[in-house]
Design a protein around this motif. Structure first.
Motif, short mmCIF file in Angstrom:
data_model
loop_
_atom_site.label_atom_id
_atom_site.label_comp_id
_atom_site.label_asym_id
_atom_site.label_seq_id
_atom_site.Cartn_x
_atom_site.Cartn_y
_atom_site.Cartn_z
N ASP A 187 0.86 -1.18 0.00
CA ASP A 187 0.00 0.00 0.00
C ASP A 187 0.90 1.23 0.00
O ASP A 187 1.51 1.57 1.02
CB ASP A 187 -0.89 -0.02 1.24
CG ASP A 187 -1.83 1.17 1.33
OD1 ASP A 187 -1.78 2.04 0.44
OD2 ASP A 187 -2.61 1.23 2.30
N LEU A 188 1.02 1.89 -1.15
CA LEU A 188 1.93 3.03 -1.27
C LEU A 188 1.57 4.14 -0.30
O LEU A 188 2.45 4.85 0.21
CB LEU A 188 1.93 3.55 -2.70
CG LEU A 188 2.59 2.61 -3.73
CD1 LEU A 188 2.27 3.08 -5.15
CD2 LEU A 188 4.09 2.55 -3.51
N MET A 214 7.20 -14.60 -1.50
CA MET A 214 7.79 -15.50 -2.49
C MET A 214 6.75 -16.43 -3.10
O MET A 214 6.14 -17.24 -2.41
CB MET A 214 8.89 -16.34 -1.83
CG MET A 214 9.64 -17.25 -2.77
SD MET A 214 10.93 -18.16 -1.89
CE MET A 214 11.68 -19.05 -3.26
N GLU A 215 6.53 -16.28 -4.39
CA GLU A 215 5.80 -17.21 -5.23
C GLU A 215 4.42 -17.60 -4.72
O GLU A 215 4.11 -18.80 -4.60
CB GLU A 215 6.66 -18.46 -5.48
CG GLU A 215 7.97 -18.15 -6.16
CD GLU A 215 8.77 -19.40 -6.51
OE1 GLU A 215 8.18 -20.51 -6.45
OE2 GLU A 215 9.96 -19.28 -6.81
N PRO A 216 3.53 -16.64 -4.42
CA PRO A 216 2.16 -17.04 -4.13
C PRO A 216 1.57 -17.73 -5.36
O PRO A 216 1.75 -17.25 -6.49
CB PRO A 216 1.45 -15.71 -3.84
CG PRO A 216 2.32 -14.66 -4.48
CD PRO A 216 3.72 -15.19 -4.40
N PRO A 217 0.90 -18.86 -5.18
CA PRO A 217 0.44 -19.63 -6.35
C PRO A 217 -0.58 -18.91 -7.21
O PRO A 217 -0.64 -19.13 -8.42
CB PRO A 217 -0.16 -20.90 -5.72
CG PRO A 217 -0.45 -20.53 -4.30
CD PRO A 217 0.59 -19.53 -3.92
N GLU A 218 -1.38 -18.07 -6.59
CA GLU A 218 -2.37 -17.30 -7.33
C GLU A 218 -1.92 -15.84 -7.43
O GLU A 218 -1.37 -15.29 -6.47
CB GLU A 218 -3.74 -17.37 -6.65
CG GLU A 218 -4.29 -18.77 -6.50
CD GLU A 218 -4.58 -19.43 -7.84
OE1 GLU A 218 -4.91 -18.69 -8.78
OE2 GLU A 218 -4.46 -20.66 -7.94
N ARG A 219 -2.16 -15.22 -8.57
CA ARG A 219 -1.78 -13.83 -8.74
C ARG A 219 -2.61 -12.94 -7.80
O ARG A 219 -3.83 -12.97 -7.82
CB ARG A 219 -1.98 -13.37 -10.19
CG ARG A 219 -1.60 -11.92 -10.45
CD ARG A 219 -1.85 -11.53 -11.90
NE ARG A 219 -1.47 -10.15 -12.16
CZ ARG A 219 -2.29 -9.11 -11.98
NH1 ARG A 219 -3.53 -9.31 -11.55
NH2 ARG A 219 -1.87 -7.88 -12.22
N GLY A 220 -1.91 -12.17 -6.98
CA GLY A 220 -2.57 -11.21 -6.12
C GLY A 220 -2.21 -9.81 -6.56
O GLY A 220 -1.24 -9.60 -7.31
N VAL A 221 -2.99 -8.84 -6.13
CA VAL A 221 -2.69 -7.45 -6.46
C VAL A 221 -2.64 -6.61 -5.19
O VAL A 221 -3.32 -6.91 -4.21
CB VAL A 221 -3.74 -6.85 -7.43
CG1 VAL A 221 -3.68 -7.54 -8.78
CG2 VAL A 221 -5.14 -6.93 -6.85
N SER A 222 -1.82 -5.58 -5.21
CA SER A 222 -1.69 -4.68 -4.09
C SER A 222 -2.88 -3.72 -4.06
O SER A 222 -3.73 -3.72 -4.96
CB SER A 222 -0.39 -3.88 -4.21
OG SER A 222 -0.50 -2.96 -5.30
N LYS A 223 -2.94 -2.89 -3.03
CA LYS A 223 -4.01 -1.90 -2.95
C LYS A 223 -3.95 -0.91 -4.09
O LYS A 223 -4.93 -0.24 -4.40
CB LYS A 223 -3.93 -1.18 -1.60
CG LYS A 223 -4.30 -2.06 -0.43
CD LYS A 223 -4.43 -1.26 0.86
CE LYS A 223 -4.86 -2.17 2.00
NZ LYS A 223 -5.00 -1.43 3.28
N ASP A 224 -2.79 -0.83 -4.75
CA ASP A 224 -2.62 0.08 -5.88
C ASP A 224 -2.79 -0.63 -7.21
O ASP A 224 -2.50 -0.07 -8.27
CB ASP A 224 -1.24 0.74 -5.79
CG ASP A 224 -1.02 1.44 -4.46
OD1 ASP A 224 -1.60 2.51 -4.25
OD2 ASP A 224 -0.30 0.87 -3.61
N GLY A 225 -3.23 -1.91 -7.17
CA GLY A 225 -3.52 -2.65 -8.39
C GLY A 225 -2.32 -3.26 -9.07
O GLY A 225 -2.39 -3.62 -10.25
N LEU A 254 4.79 4.64 -11.64
CA LEU A 254 3.87 3.73 -10.95
C LEU A 254 3.72 4.08 -9.47
O LEU A 254 2.63 3.93 -8.90
CB LEU A 254 4.35 2.28 -11.09
CG LEU A 254 4.23 1.64 -12.46
CD1 LEU A 254 4.89 0.27 -12.46
CD2 LEU A 254 2.76 1.52 -12.89
N SER A 255 4.79 4.51 -8.85
CA SER A 255 4.77 4.79 -7.42
C SER A 255 4.43 6.23 -7.09
O SER A 255 4.12 6.55 -5.93
CB SER A 255 6.12 4.45 -6.80
OG SER A 255 7.15 5.29 -7.32
N GLY A 256 4.50 7.10 -8.08
CA GLY A 256 4.26 8.53 -7.82
C GLY A 256 5.33 9.14 -6.96
O GLY A 256 5.07 10.09 -6.22
N THR A 257 6.55 8.61 -7.05
CA THR A 257 7.66 9.14 -6.24
C THR A 257 8.86 9.47 -7.13
O THR A 257 9.80 8.70 -7.24
CB THR A 257 8.09 8.11 -5.18
OG1 THR A 257 8.34 6.84 -5.83
CG2 THR A 257 7.05 7.93 -4.11
#
Length: 321
Positions: free
Chosen positions: A92-93, A120-131, A310-313
């Motif tokens: 979460d940025l 490390m290597e979650p089997p299913e693709r997850g996304v952060s709060k920033d997508g 992507l990060s706005g920084t």
């Protein structure tokens, strides 16, 4: 860059192979931030630095209760340890921005930033709060943004260091997939992990180049822990099946390259440290082999620009003070 490319070690600045905690200089008066310091390499690094006299800030997504337990554990081994816990989420940025604001308001400076946390290597693709793809967000981009936001504090130090953890996985066919950076089209857990850790290594080298060009005074160093007994490895089914627990070295041993990079007077900016045994999974401390992909300045520059967007920084320009 002082790191070795293509596996050719550099004699100058080579750590002694048996370097250990007894060789670590006093850290009295230094202020260190460790991300992901509630377990594994991060915990062992934080504990050793606190025992050596540093004021250590542990920043992690763990609960406040877990954070307090970790502080109590460190104080049990080092009763005079100066440690504090800050809860934040690399995925979460906005959380990283809030952490940086708190630290900029309360710390006089920051001497060492250790970008350690990772998944490390979650089997299913997850996304952060920033997508963003989760491994890219947590392992790499969150640290990229946090480092920029803490740059003012780091520049207040007489000799600031940024240590960023990569992995031996960055050598195994890793590439930056600009055509599908977030693995939206075809998610592969291992490939996404390798990309994130290659990005960490490229970031460490590019940060040193930009610091040298802009006069930030940073010593940016990369490290990797080999294959160590941490939550990342022990909970990973593939690693369990292919390597077995008997190959995993203790987390305290895996933390030595990071601790060397963070504290040793001879640790060189732009270098990469890790174990030097078979396949760099374990063994004596030394210069780690740098994958050719990590030395591509054009790709590193492109990744840096994309990461700023992507990060706005946006980092200060090379010509800026």
């Amino acid at each position: 860059m002082s790191a070795c490319a293509g596996g050719s070690p550099i004699a100058q600045g080579q750590p002694k192979p048996d370097w250990g905690l007894a060789d670590m200089p006093s850290q009295d008066g230094r202020i260190v931030l460790v991300t992901g310091g509630t377990s594994g390499i991060g915990y062992e690094s934080a504990k050793a630095l606190a025992a050596a006299g540093a004021r250590v800030v542990i920043a992690s997504h763990s609960s406040l209760e877990r954070g307090e337990d970790v502080l109590a554990s460190i104080r049990q081994d080092a009763p005079n340890a100066q440690v504090q816990y800050e809860k934040f989420d690399l995925a979460d940025l906005a959380s990283g921005r809030a952490l940086a604001e708190r630290l900029n308001a309360t710390l006089p400076r920051l001497d060492v930033l250790i970008n350690n946390a990772g998944i490390m290597e979650p089997p299913e693709r997850g996304v952060s709060k920033d997508g963003l793809e989760m491994q890219f967000a947590v392992n790499y981009l969150g640290h990229f943004a946090l480092t920029e936001r803490l740059l003012p504090l780091l520049r207040k130090s007489d000799a600031p260091r940024v240590v960023t953890l990569s992995s031996i996985a960055a050598r195994r066919g890793a590439a930056i997939h600009f055509e599908d950076l977030q693995f939206e089209q075809d998610y592969d857990p291992g490939d996404a992990y390798r990309q994130s850790k290659l990005a960490c290594l490229m970031f460490a080298f590019e940060l040193q180049r930009r610091s040298d060009a802009s006069g930030w005074g940073l010593r940016s160093i990369a490290s990797h822990p080999g294959v160590s007994r941490t939550n990342l490895q022990v909970n990973n089914g593939v690693v369990r099946r292919t390597l077995g627990r008997f190959i995993l070295q203790p987390a305290a041993r895996g933390a030595l390259p990071t601790l060397y990079a963070a504290t040793a007077p001879d640790a060189r900016g732009g270098s990469y440290y890790g174990p030097t045994g078979v396949m760099e999974m374990r063994g004596p401390l030394g210069f780690a082999r740098v994958p050719e992909a990590a030395t591509d300045a054009r790709t590193s520059t492109r990744l840096w620009r994309v990461s700023e967007q992507l990060s706005g920084t946006p980092y200060p320009s090379r010509a800026a003070d």
